[in-house]
Design an enzyme around this catalytic site. Structure first.
Site, short mmCIF file in Angstrom:
data_model
loop_
_atom_site.label_atom_id
_atom_site.label_comp_id
_atom_site.label_asym_id
_atom_site.label_seq_id
_atom_site.Cartn_x
_atom_site.Cartn_y
_atom_site.Cartn_z
N ASP A 76 0.85 -1.19 0.00
CA ASP A 76 0.00 0.00 0.00
C ASP A 76 0.89 1.24 0.00
O ASP A 76 1.59 1.49 0.97
CB ASP A 76 -0.89 -0.04 1.26
CG ASP A 76 -2.04 0.95 1.20
OD1 ASP A 76 -1.94 1.96 0.46
OD2 ASP A 76 -3.04 0.72 1.90
N ARG A 78 -0.21 4.31 -0.28
CA ARG A 78 -0.93 5.51 0.11
C ARG A 78 -0.36 6.12 1.39
O ARG A 78 0.18 5.44 2.25
CB ARG A 78 -2.41 5.18 0.36
CG ARG A 78 -3.16 4.84 -0.88
CD ARG A 78 -4.57 4.43 -0.57
NE ARG A 78 -4.60 3.20 0.22
CZ ARG A 78 -5.71 2.62 0.66
NH1 ARG A 78 -6.89 3.17 0.39
NH2 ARG A 78 -5.65 1.51 1.34
#
Ligand SMILES: [Zn+2]
Length: 147
Positions: A76, A78
């Site tokens: 991930d 983000r």
């Protein structure tokens, strides 16, 4: 805090639950008020074109995390630091956060936002997203009940 998913948010892709989560959240906010932060970090941060490459790998049997890893990305990419900065710019430092994602919970707190409550969303199970949701639970530790 919703991370952009063009395929789910706009085209209601059967591969994920992003569009349904966004609609559920907008519905809740319509009743209770709130702030929607729409974050431009498509495909857990890898961007739309890489996400489409990841979709191809998922069609061959990988889950979303494995596919991103296979393309050379972490699970991930983000960050929710910009989201915390947006809230601070609005003088909002305590929130009720709608999410099932423990990474969001930890990061928003790490960036100085207090949580009054965490509110989960429903499991939006469709024909094409069961493996996606299972990987979210088993690998991403999302708090979702899909069985
Ligand atoms: Zn999606």
């Amino acid at each position: 805090m919703h991370s952009e998913c063009l395929t789910g948010d706009v085209f209601h892709s059967s591969r994920c639950d992003c569009g349904e989560q966004l609609e559920e959240t907008i519905q809740k906010m319509g009743e209770q008020g709130g702030i929607l932060l729409y974050l431009r970090q498509e495909g857990r941060g890898i961007g739309l074109y890489n996400k489409l490459d990841a979709y191809e790998l998922q069609s061959q049997g990988m889950n979303t995390y494995e596919a991103n890893n296979h393309l050379g990305f972490p699970d991930d990419l983000r960050s929710f630091e910009d989201a915390a900065d947006m809230l601070k710019a609005l003088d909002v430092t305590t929130i009720r956060l709608i999410t099932n994602n423990p990474k969001k919970i930890k990061e928003i707190q790490d960036h100085g936002i207090q949580l009054e409550a965490v509110i989960g969303t429903q499991a939006h199970l469709k024909d094409g997203n069961k493996l996606y949701l299972k990987a979210k639970v088993s690998h991403g530790k999302h708090k979702l009940s899909i069985d």
